[in-house]
Scaffold this active site. Structure first.
Site, PDB file in Angstrom:
ATOM      1  N   TYR A   1      11.607  32.142   4.015  1.00 42.09           N
ATOM      2  CA  TYR A   1      10.349  32.824   4.289  1.00 42.09           C
ATOM      3  C   TYR A   1      10.205  33.188   5.766  1.00 42.09           C
ATOM      4  O   TYR A   1      10.555  32.400   6.643  1.00 42.09           O
ATOM      5  CB  TYR A   1       9.175  31.922   3.908  1.00 42.09           C
TER       6      TYR A   1
ATOM      7  N   LYS B   1       0.845  -1.193   0.000  1.00 43.19           N
ATOM      8  CA  LYS B   1       0.000   0.000   0.000  1.00 43.19           C
ATOM      9  C   LYS B   1       0.885   1.249   0.000  1.00 43.19           C
ATOM     10  O   LYS B   1       2.097   1.157   0.250  1.00 43.19           O
ATOM     11  CB  LYS B   1      -0.900  -0.008   1.237  1.00 43.19           C
TER      12      LYS B   1
HETATM   13  C1  LIG Z   1      -0.524  -1.495   6.849  1.00 47.65           C
HETATM   14  C2  LIG Z   1      -1.166  -2.744   7.263  1.00 47.65           C
HETATM   15  C3  LIG Z   1      -0.389  -3.875   7.559  1.00 47.65           C
HETATM   16  C4  LIG Z   1       1.122  -3.866   7.557  1.00 47.65           C
HETATM   17  O1  LIG Z   1       1.604  -3.145   8.652  1.00 47.65           O
HETATM   18  P1  LIG Z   1       3.177  -3.068   8.971  1.00 47.65           P
HETATM   19  O2  LIG Z   1       3.210  -2.710  10.390  1.00 47.65           O
HETATM   20  O3  LIG Z   1       3.741  -2.023   8.094  1.00 47.65           O
HETATM   21  O4  LIG Z   1       3.749  -4.403   8.711  1.00 47.65           O
HETATM   22  C5  LIG Z   1      -1.053  -5.048   7.862  1.00 47.65           C
HETATM   23  N1  LIG Z   1      -2.408  -5.093   7.893  1.00 47.65           N
HETATM   24  C6  LIG Z   1      -3.179  -4.022   7.634  1.00 47.65           C
HETATM   25  C7  LIG Z   1      -4.661  -4.156   7.681  1.00 47.65           C
HETATM   26  C8  LIG Z   1      -2.584  -2.809   7.310  1.00 47.65           C
HETATM   27  O5  LIG Z   1      -3.350  -1.748   7.048  1.00 47.65           O
END
Ligand SMILES: *Cc1c(COP(=O)(O)O)cnc(C)c1O
Length: 414
Positions: A271, A41
């Site tokens: 700035y 993701k």
């Molecule tokens: C992001 C996510 C993970 C992975 O999490 P990490 O801590 O980065 O390994 C797993 N399950 C869900 C539902 C997530 O949203």
């Protein structure tokens, strides 16, 4: 032509071998009985979802996961074939699209199950889904009771195949006793769903709960599959995590100096004139700013009373005009150059007074939160330490020994 040199001289460098190294470390951690779902993701946490997913697929990873439907669609359009779980609830009008792209939906309500079943029936298909159970994140999913009933009903539905049931941990990234107990409570609630279905011969093949933190510190909760993101990208999910893996960091943010100038004492920089040079200052400008996602990290929330005291002492010293220790800084020509003033929209100024070697073209390495770095920054992928692929918004270009100005003329190499 999407060559690196046609872009502003800043880019993200991703070492694909480091990702493969981390993948193998995670496999060693979870063993052969537990499957691995690689979470890609948020553009693979800033590493480039398409290229990283291709790599993982070729390394034999069985499962990918994304949050949103459009992230999954992009991967399918780029030729990723392995199963992809979509975490987010689908809107009613997205169910057909998810099926068309062979993405695996998460089911978070009875209504969602019906919508997906209808879309599957219309296409004369049987669609695999994972049930999402809400056990303590306060976010998405069915209650354990609802999940158990829906899971049982699904066994009757000719258009739905219950492949998995999962929940998401809110507090696995903590060694505190209260958090450990909370995590155990979440696990227990998921196990109640499993137990209910097992006794009715309706247990799906994949029960899962672990993210990176739990994969690392709760081997008792690995179940059939672990969903891992953070570890894959070379980071421990929390500072006190047991460092039992040999992780490598694949990610670097780099930029070249576009101007160097000496300013007399009293010159204001940036700035709002928040910074006024106290002495003659050599300023180097980097072509990267907050619109690119580069910002100086905010002050973290104090972790306890002592932390709060330390923070207040620092602020007091700053107010008295004394040093507050480490300012945000970039690495450049073997030195540390503190950021001067506010990071602007597309430029950042750094103090290189004490690093005389710095000149236009010098390479700076910046630390940044990788998930918030903008996708439009070009990415340079390395394999066996060599530039291998350039990926930009315009497309991808293999390097094939080809050297751009950004790599061959660099004193530092890449
Ligand atoms: C992001 C996510 C993970 C992975 O999490 P990490 O801590 O980065 O390994 C797993 N399950 C869900 C539902 C997530 O949203």
């Amino acid at each position: 032509m999407p060559l690196l040199e046609n872009y502003a001289p800043r880019w993200v460098e991703v070492d694909l071998d480091a990702i493969v190294n981390n993948l193998n470390e995670i496999r060693r951690l979870v063993g052969i009985k537990t499957r691995l779902m690689a979470v890609v993701k948020a553009d693979a946490y800033g590493h480039g979802a398409v290229t990283v997913s291709r790599l993982l697929q070729s390394e034999g990873v069985e499962w990918l996961a994304v949050t949103a439907l459009d992230e999954g669609i992009e991967l399918r359009r780029k030729g990723i074939e392995i199963p992809i779980l979509v975490f987010a609830p689908l809107m009613a009008n997205q169910a057909g699209l998810a099926i068309n792209y062979r993405l695996t939906p998460s089911v978070h309500s009875d209504a969602a199950a019906q919508t997906i079943a209808r879309a599957a029936k219309y296409r004369n298909q049987r669609v695999k889904v994972h049930l999402k159970v809400e056990t303590g994140m306060g976010r998405i999913g069915l209650s354990p009771n609802e999940a158990a009933i829906l899971g049982l009903n699904m066994a009757q539905d000719p258009n739905l195949e219950l492949e998995g049931i999962y929940t998401h941990l809110s507090s696995a990234a903590s060694n505190r006793e209260s958090d450990r107990r909370f995590t155990e409570g979440q696990f227990r609630r998921l196990m109640e769903v499993e137990d209910f279905l097992s006794r009715r011969d309706a247990r799906p093949p994949l029960m899962h709960i672990c993210n990176s933190a739990a994969a690392l510190n709760r081997p008792d909760m690995h179940l059939d599959l672990v969903r891992v993101g953070t570890l894959l990208y070379g980071q421990y999910p929390y500072p006190e995590a047991p460092q039992r893996l040999n992780l490598k960091d694949p990610w670097k943010l780099k930029a070249r100096v576009v101007q160097v100038q000496d300013f007399p004492a009293g010159t204001s920089i940036g700035y709002g004139r928040t910074k006024v040079a106290g002495r003659r200052t050599r300023v180097a400008v980097l072509p990267l700013g907050y619109v690119d996602g580069f910002s100086v990290e905010p002050v973290p929330r104090p972790r306890g009373f002592m932390d709060l005291m330390r923070y207040m002492a620092k602020m007091l010293l700053a107010w008295l005009g004394m040093s507050v220790g480490e300012a945000a800084a970039v690495e450049i020509e073997g030195g540390r150059a503190p950021v001067l003033g506010k990071v602007a929209m597309q430029f950042t100024m750094v103090d290189v007074t004490s690093i005389p070697k710095v000149e236009v073209g010098s390479l700076a390495v910046l630390s940044a939160r990788r998930t918030t770095i903008n996708r439009w920054l070009p990415k340079l992928y390395l394999q066996a330490g060599q530039p291998w692929l350039v990926s930009t918004l315009e497309g991808e270009e293999p390097m094939f020994g080809l050297r751009t100005a950004d790599t061959s003329s660099s004193k530092e190499g890449v």
